[in-house]
Design a protein around this motif. Structure first.
Motif, mmCIF file in Angstrom:
data_model
loop_
_atom_site.group_PDB
_atom_site.id
_atom_site.type_symbol
_atom_site.label_atom_id
_atom_site.label_comp_id
_atom_site.label_asym_id
_atom_site.label_seq_id
_atom_site.Cartn_x
_atom_site.Cartn_y
_atom_site.Cartn_z
ATOM 1 N N ARG A 1 0.677 -1.373 0.089
ATOM 2 C CA ARG A 1 0.241 -0.047 0.145
ATOM 3 C C ARG A 1 0.819 1.225 -0.083
ATOM 4 O O ARG A 1 0.537 2.213 -0.885
ATOM 5 N N THR A 2 1.824 1.254 0.750
ATOM 6 C CA THR A 2 2.861 2.634 0.803
ATOM 7 C C THR A 2 3.404 2.666 -0.467
ATOM 8 O O THR A 2 3.513 3.825 -0.777
ATOM 9 N N PRO A 3 4.044 1.724 -0.879
ATOM 10 C CA PRO A 3 4.849 2.220 -2.217
ATOM 11 C C PRO A 3 3.758 2.431 -3.329
ATOM 12 O O PRO A 3 4.014 3.083 -4.251
ATOM 13 N N LEU A 4 2.790 1.875 -3.530
ATOM 14 C CA LEU A 4 1.607 2.156 -4.272
ATOM 15 C C LEU A 4 1.340 3.730 -4.322
ATOM 16 O O LEU A 4 1.004 4.621 -4.967
ATOM 17 N N VAL A 5 0.966 4.029 -2.964
ATOM 18 C CA VAL A 5 0.700 5.546 -2.964
ATOM 19 C C VAL A 5 1.938 6.569 -3.266
ATOM 20 O O VAL A 5 1.551 7.359 -3.726
#
Length: 197
Positions: free
Chosen positions: A3-7
């Motif tokens: 989730r964090t790398p995608l954001v």
């Protein structure tokens, strides 16, 4: 976990995309700062000098066109007539008046990107200059701009409905480096009639 790398990837893509789009828009919208306007005519006297702002330098690099130095001349463009109506090929126009002092001036029609208009009919006058134009007793001149032949000074444009620019270049002119250039006058552009009116 993802989730964090995608954001972060989405935020970077949006930031880079908006940055690139705003840069392209800024380069298409203006040649730079420091424009002077004399009626419908506009020029950028510092666009081709070392004192040019970063937008003017980027605009010059993107176009890849050779520009005149400030001591060599000054290029004025007009996209509208004196009544602020867009110049279009299916209308007839008259340029009347005098130019600022210059050893030579040239006039031609161009498309919205500044490229000379291509006319399928060879032999027509697609450009005029100070040596070839007929003048009145008071040194004023009158040039008709139309797709069909007219008597006197005539600048041919293609038959169509596309918008175009008028480009007048003053060569070897003291006005290019003059701080009082705004007090000078350029010839007026009058719409005479249109084919669809």
């Amino acid at each position: 976990m993802f989730r964090t790398p995608l954001v972060i990837a989405t935020a970077l893509a949006v930031a880079f995309g908006l940055g690139i789009l705003s840069s392209i828009y800024a380069l298409r919208a203006t040649v730079g700062f420091g424009a002077i306007a004399l009626g419908p005519w506009t020029a950028f006297p510092t666009a081709q000098t070392v004192d040019a702002d970063p937008y003017a330098k980027a605009h010059r690099a993107r176009d890849g066109k050779l520009l005149l130095g400030s001591a060599e001349g000054l290029t004025f463009t007009a996209a509208t007539d004196s009544a602020n109506r867009t110049l279009v090929e299916n209308c007839r126009y008259e340029i009347r008046g005098i130019t600022p002092p210059a050893r030579l001036w040239t006039l031609h029609a161009a498309d919205r990107n500044g490229n000379p208009l291509e006319d399928a009919r060879p032999g027509l006058p697609t450009g005029l200059n100070a040596w070839s134009v007929l003048r009145g007793a008071d040194s004023t001149f009158s040039i008709r701009i139309a797709s069909s032949a007219t008597p006197g000074n005539w600048l041919a444009v293609p038959e169509g409905r596309a918008p175009f620019l008028l480009v007048m270049t003053l060569l070897d002119t003291p006005t290019a480096g003059s701080s009082g250039v705004i007090d000078l006058a350029m010839p007026g552009i009058t719409r005479l009639d249109c084919a669809d009116a």
